[in-house]
Motif scaffolding. Sequence first.
Motif, PDB file in Angstrom:
ATOM      1  N   GLN A   1       0.865  -1.177   0.000  1.00  0.00           N
ATOM      2  CA  GLN A   1       0.000   0.000   0.000  1.00  0.00           C
ATOM      3  C   GLN A   1       0.907   1.234   0.000  1.00  0.00           C
ATOM      4  OE1 GLN A   1      -2.999  -0.762  -0.444  1.00  0.00           O
ATOM      5  NE2 GLN A   1      -3.593  -2.565   0.736  1.00  0.00           N
ATOM      6  N   PRO A   2       1.553   1.532  -1.116  1.00  0.00           N
ATOM      7  CA  PRO A   2       2.528   2.633  -1.143  1.00  0.00           C
ATOM      8  C   PRO A   2       1.874   3.995  -0.969  1.00  0.00           C
ATOM      9  CG  PRO A   2       2.139   1.797  -3.356  1.00  0.00           C
ATOM     10  CD  PRO A   2       1.433   0.865  -2.423  1.00  0.00           C
ATOM     11  N   GLY A   3       2.636   4.920  -0.388  1.00  0.00           N
ATOM     12  CA  GLY A   3       2.158   6.287  -0.221  1.00  0.00           C
ATOM     13  C   GLY A   3       1.479   6.565   1.088  1.00  0.00           C
ATOM     14  N   PHE A   4       1.496   5.598   2.012  1.00  0.00           N
ATOM     15  CA  PHE A   4       0.815   5.784   3.287  1.00  0.00           C
ATOM     16  C   PHE A   4       1.729   5.633   4.498  1.00  0.00           C
ATOM     17  CE2 PHE A   4      -2.562   4.752   0.316  1.00  0.00           C
ATOM     18  CZ  PHE A   4      -3.463   5.772   0.583  1.00  0.00           C
ATOM     19  N   ASN A   5       2.989   5.316   4.280  1.00  0.00           N
ATOM     20  CA  ASN A   5       3.967   5.395   5.377  1.00  0.00           C
ATOM     21  C   ASN A   5       5.331   5.752   4.803  1.00  0.00           C
ATOM     22  OD1 ASN A   5       4.600   2.901   4.229  1.00  0.00           O
ATOM     23  ND2 ASN A   5       4.374   1.734   6.100  1.00  0.00           N
ATOM     24  N   PHE A   6       6.144   6.422   5.618  1.00  0.00           N
ATOM     25  CA  PHE A   6       7.382   7.010   5.137  1.00  0.00           C
ATOM     26  C   PHE A   6       8.454   6.949   6.216  1.00  0.00           C
ATOM     27  CE2 PHE A   6       3.838   8.874   2.985  1.00  0.00           C
ATOM     28  CZ  PHE A   6       4.231   8.862   1.654  1.00  0.00           C
ATOM     29  N   ILE A   7       9.715   6.803   5.780  1.00  0.00           N
ATOM     30  CA  ILE A   7      10.836   6.902   6.711  1.00  0.00           C
ATOM     31  C   ILE A   7      10.946   8.353   7.171  1.00  0.00           C
ATOM     32  CG2 ILE A   7      13.328   6.605   6.987  1.00  0.00           C
ATOM     33  CD1 ILE A   7      11.708   4.002   6.684  1.00  0.00           C
ATOM     34  N   ARG A   8      11.065   8.569   8.457  1.00  0.00           N
ATOM     35  CA  ARG A   8      11.076   9.931   8.986  1.00  0.00           C
ATOM     36  C   ARG A   8      12.488  10.478   9.186  1.00  0.00           C
ATOM     37  NH1 ARG A   8       8.813   9.085  15.181  1.00  0.00           N
ATOM     38  NH2 ARG A   8      10.699   8.167  16.065  1.00  0.00           N
ATOM     39  N   HIS A   9      13.469   9.871   8.542  1.00  0.00           N
ATOM     40  CA  HIS A   9      14.850  10.370   8.501  1.00  0.00           C
ATOM     41  C   HIS A   9      15.177  10.763   7.065  1.00  0.00           C
ATOM     42  CE1 HIS A   9      15.901   7.636  12.184  1.00  0.00           C
ATOM     43  NE2 HIS A   9      15.054   8.603  12.483  1.00  0.00           N
ATOM     44  N   TYR A  10      15.979  11.830   6.901  1.00  0.00           N
ATOM     45  CA  TYR A  10      16.169  12.403   5.578  1.00  0.00           C
ATOM     46  C   TYR A  10      17.631  12.733   5.281  1.00  0.00           C
ATOM     47  CZ  TYR A  10      11.160  13.178   6.202  1.00  0.00           C
ATOM     48  OH  TYR A  10       9.831  13.003   6.449  1.00  0.00           O
ATOM     49  N   ARG A  11      17.971  12.631   3.998  1.00  0.00           N
ATOM     50  CA  ARG A  11      19.207  13.216   3.498  1.00  0.00           C
ATOM     51  C   ARG A  11      18.885  14.641   3.073  1.00  0.00           C
ATOM     52  NH1 ARG A  11      21.157  13.667  -1.513  1.00  0.00           N
ATOM     53  NH2 ARG A  11      19.666  12.171  -2.382  1.00  0.00           N
ATOM     54  N   MET A  12      19.719  15.601   3.537  1.00  0.00           N
ATOM     55  CA  MET A  12      19.438  17.012   3.310  1.00  0.00           C
ATOM     56  C   MET A  12      20.184  17.524   2.082  1.00  0.00           C
ATOM     57  SD  MET A  12      17.451  17.168   5.878  1.00  0.00           S
ATOM     58  CE  MET A  12      17.036  18.902   6.058  1.00  0.00           C
ATOM     59  N   GLU A  13      19.837  18.735   1.628  1.00  0.00           N
ATOM     60  CA  GLU A  13      20.400  19.273   0.395  1.00  0.00           C
ATOM     61  C   GLU A  13      21.900  19.523   0.486  1.00  0.00           C
ATOM     62  OE1 GLU A  13      18.654  23.010  -0.607  1.00  0.00           O
ATOM     63  OE2 GLU A  13      18.719  23.766   1.444  1.00  0.00           O
ATOM     64  N   ASP A  14      22.443  19.698   1.685  1.00  0.00           N
ATOM     65  CA  ASP A  14      23.896  19.909   1.820  1.00  0.00           C
ATOM     66  C   ASP A  14      24.655  18.605   2.021  1.00  0.00           C
ATOM     67  OD1 ASP A  14      23.184  19.208   4.382  1.00  0.00           O
ATOM     68  OD2 ASP A  14      24.169  20.924   5.366  1.00  0.00           O
ATOM     69  N   GLY A  15      23.969  17.458   1.890  1.00  0.00           N
ATOM     70  CA  GLY A  15      24.614  16.160   2.047  1.00  0.00           C
ATOM     71  C   GLY A  15      24.561  15.611   3.451  1.00  0.00           C
ATOM     72  N   SER A  16      24.105  16.401   4.416  1.00  0.00           N
ATOM     73  CA  SER A  16      23.993  15.932   5.790  1.00  0.00           C
ATOM     74  C   SER A  16      22.703  15.129   5.946  1.00  0.00           C
ATOM     75  CB  SER A  16      24.007  17.112   6.760  1.00  0.00           C
ATOM     76  OG  SER A  16      22.861  17.926   6.550  1.00  0.00           O
ATOM     77  N   TYR A  17      22.478  14.651   7.166  1.00  0.00           N
ATOM     78  CA  TYR A  17      21.283  13.867   7.449  1.00  0.00           C
ATOM     79  C   TYR A  17      20.462  14.530   8.535  1.00  0.00           C
ATOM     80  CZ  TYR A  17      23.169  10.020   4.710  1.00  0.00           C
ATOM     81  OH  TYR A  17      23.645   9.261   3.684  1.00  0.00           O
ATOM     82  N   CYS A  18      19.173  14.460   8.390  1.00  0.00           N
ATOM     83  CA  CYS A  18      18.253  14.830   9.459  1.00  0.00           C
ATOM     84  C   CYS A  18      17.816  13.515  10.090  1.00  0.00           C
ATOM     85  CB  CYS A  18      17.060  15.601   8.913  1.00  0.00           C
ATOM     86  SG  CYS A  18      15.753  15.835  10.120  1.00  0.00           S
ATOM     87  N   GLY A  19      18.409  13.181  11.199  1.00  0.00           N
ATOM     88  CA  GLY A  19      18.177  11.881  11.818  1.00  0.00           C
ATOM     89  C   GLY A  19      17.033  11.886  12.795  1.00  0.00           C
ATOM     90  N   SER A  20      16.003  12.656  12.533  1.00  0.00           N
ATOM     91  CA  SER A  20      14.877  12.731  13.449  1.00  0.00           C
ATOM     92  C   SER A  20      13.678  13.296  12.731  1.00  0.00           C
ATOM     93  CB  SER A  20      15.222  13.623  14.643  1.00  0.00           C
ATOM     94  OG  SER A  20      14.064  13.905  15.394  1.00  0.00           O
ATOM     95  N   ASN A  21      12.503  12.896  13.161  1.00  0.00           N
ATOM     96  CA  ASN A  21      11.289  13.485  12.608  1.00  0.00           C
ATOM     97  C   ASN A  21      11.102  14.928  13.054  1.00  0.00           C
ATOM     98  OD1 ASN A  21      10.865  12.323  15.214  1.00  0.00           O
ATOM     99  ND2 ASN A  21       8.677  12.653  14.976  1.00  0.00           N
ATOM    100  N   PHE A  22      11.870  15.387  14.050  1.00  0.00           N
ATOM    101  CA  PHE A  22      11.763  16.778  14.489  1.00  0.00           C
ATOM    102  C   PHE A  22      12.225  17.723  13.387  1.00  0.00           C
ATOM    103  CE2 PHE A  22      12.785  14.729  18.764  1.00  0.00           C
ATOM    104  CZ  PHE A  22      11.467  14.428  18.980  1.00  0.00           C
ATOM    105  N   GLY A  23      13.297  17.344  12.695  1.00  0.00           N
ATOM    106  CA  GLY A  23      13.663  18.025  11.460  1.00  0.00           C
ATOM    107  C   GLY A  23      14.449  19.306  11.639  1.00  0.00           C
ATOM    108  N   ASN A  24      15.057  19.726  10.534  1.00  0.00           N
ATOM    109  CA  ASN A  24      15.772  20.987  10.445  1.00  0.00           C
ATOM    110  C   ASN A  24      15.190  21.726   9.254  1.00  0.00           C
ATOM    111  OD1 ASN A  24      17.468  23.116  10.052  1.00  0.00           O
ATOM    112  ND2 ASN A  24      19.367  21.933  10.083  1.00  0.00           N
ATOM    113  N   ALA A  25      14.280  22.640   9.491  1.00  0.00           N
ATOM    114  CA  ALA A  25      13.526  23.285   8.418  1.00  0.00           C
ATOM    115  C   ALA A  25      14.367  24.278   7.618  1.00  0.00           C
ATOM    116  CB  ALA A  25      12.304  23.991   8.995  1.00  0.00           C
ATOM    117  N   LYS A  26      15.607  24.565   8.057  1.00  0.00           N
ATOM    118  CA  LYS A  26      16.438  25.528   7.340  1.00  0.00           C
ATOM    119  C   LYS A  26      17.007  24.943   6.052  1.00  0.00           C
ATOM    120  CE  LYS A  26      17.771  27.976  11.541  1.00  0.00           C
ATOM    121  NZ  LYS A  26      18.890  28.372  12.443  1.00  0.00           N
ATOM    122  N   LEU A  27      17.005  23.621   5.930  1.00  0.00           N
ATOM    123  CA  LEU A  27      17.529  22.960   4.739  1.00  0.00           C
ATOM    124  C   LEU A  27      16.428  22.166   4.069  1.00  0.00           C
ATOM    125  CD1 LEU A  27      20.948  21.660   6.122  1.00  0.00           C
ATOM    126  CD2 LEU A  27      20.609  23.575   4.559  1.00  0.00           C
TER     127      LEU A  27
END
Length: 436
Positions: A141-167
């Motif tokens: 059932q794609p599109g209904f759950n997502f990994i809440r960790h992200y690779r950011m535009e500067d190559g770093s990682y956002c390792g939390s769902n809290f997030g860094n909205a500056k990137l």
Amino acid sequence: MNKTFLAGYSRQAFTPDYQVHLTGYGDDEFRKAEGVADDVCITCVAATSGEDTILMYSGDLLSLNGVAAKWIRDLVCPVTGIPADHIFFGATHSHNAPNYYNEYEGSARVRQALLDASVKAAQEALADQAPAQFQFGCREQPGFNFIRHYRMEDGSYCGSNFGNAKLRFMAHTHPTDPRMMLVRFLRQDKPSITMMNWQAHNDTVRETGYNLVSAGYITHIRSEYEAITGDHFIFFQGASGNQAKVSRIEAEKHQNLNWVDYGHTLAQLAYNMLPFLTTAEDTSIRTVHEQYAVPINHDWDHMLEQANEVFELWKTVGKAEGDALGKTYGFTSSYQSRDIRNRAKMPRSTEIELNAFCIGPMGFITGPNEIFSTVGHYVRANSPFENTFIISGNFLYLPCREAYDYRSYEGDTSYYSKGTAELVQEEFVRLLKTLG
């Protein structure tokens, strides 16, 4: 109907009508319930094949750990005669469930209500047993759950769902697990029973009431599915430690359904699966149980003095101030100071309970921890069973190796050493292979 295979069901509410503290965001002692949004319940399914009977519990709780499992087993085993290693537990991971495991206001009353409801649920599920066909199936059932960790535009990682909205968020760090699994006990003269296995963090009650008792989106799957099918329903949270229902990369798309619509949508997806379920000829039950030794993370013990300082500021002044001081020491948040303190008091290793069982061609695993999607992927890919149902107790994060490397919130606050998840997933597969 299969005359030698029986299934029964019971759901018991333990919703408090008195003051309680809520669990779910690390600040239990501050979160007092201001009311009730919906019932919280303990649900039990009994299944019998020949001489073997198992009980499968799911509680509308943040977590149901080994200690709570022992409390329930100690009461249920004498009155039912079912051995402890045939009783299995999961938690729906509601972040607005009442606290039952600390000594905050109302917690002792919640605990007793939970235990009483658990005993009654077992007795009623056993009494409700009737001949059943065992059906099962899986669909993505794609599109209904997502990994809440992200690779950011500067190559770093956002390792939390809290997030860094500056990137800008560029990509999710791991593939999600979009598999919805259903088990259905098709009964002729009584309502059939559907068990759903799905993995998405159940913290969406923030949308309607941060301080209301609630089972979260599970309530709305349950009510909608039962209304359209006439079945009884039980939900088992899967490997959701790093999975949520929201993607910050595509925030405008349908995954941002509110928690009511999200539940109703999942119920409809499950209903659409029913014509495609497979009926099993083999309904034999086999179980295996193990107390498995895992290492505790003592890598931060040298920062205990700083952790004490941050913790004290958090508790006496506020979380924002604690977070700010913690960042100067390299902590992810005030929560990390709490967990450094807790781990420093612990031995080098501890034991966790791992279980595997099967009903005919369907494999199941249960464990006490909040496991990551990587574990779910690995176990399902390497299981001897084509379909493996994952039941999480959701107590303490069990992150993958990479989560420690890019400093995820879960990795920094986990009690377990880096690499523990990989040891556990191998052990789960080994246990399943002893059954398959």
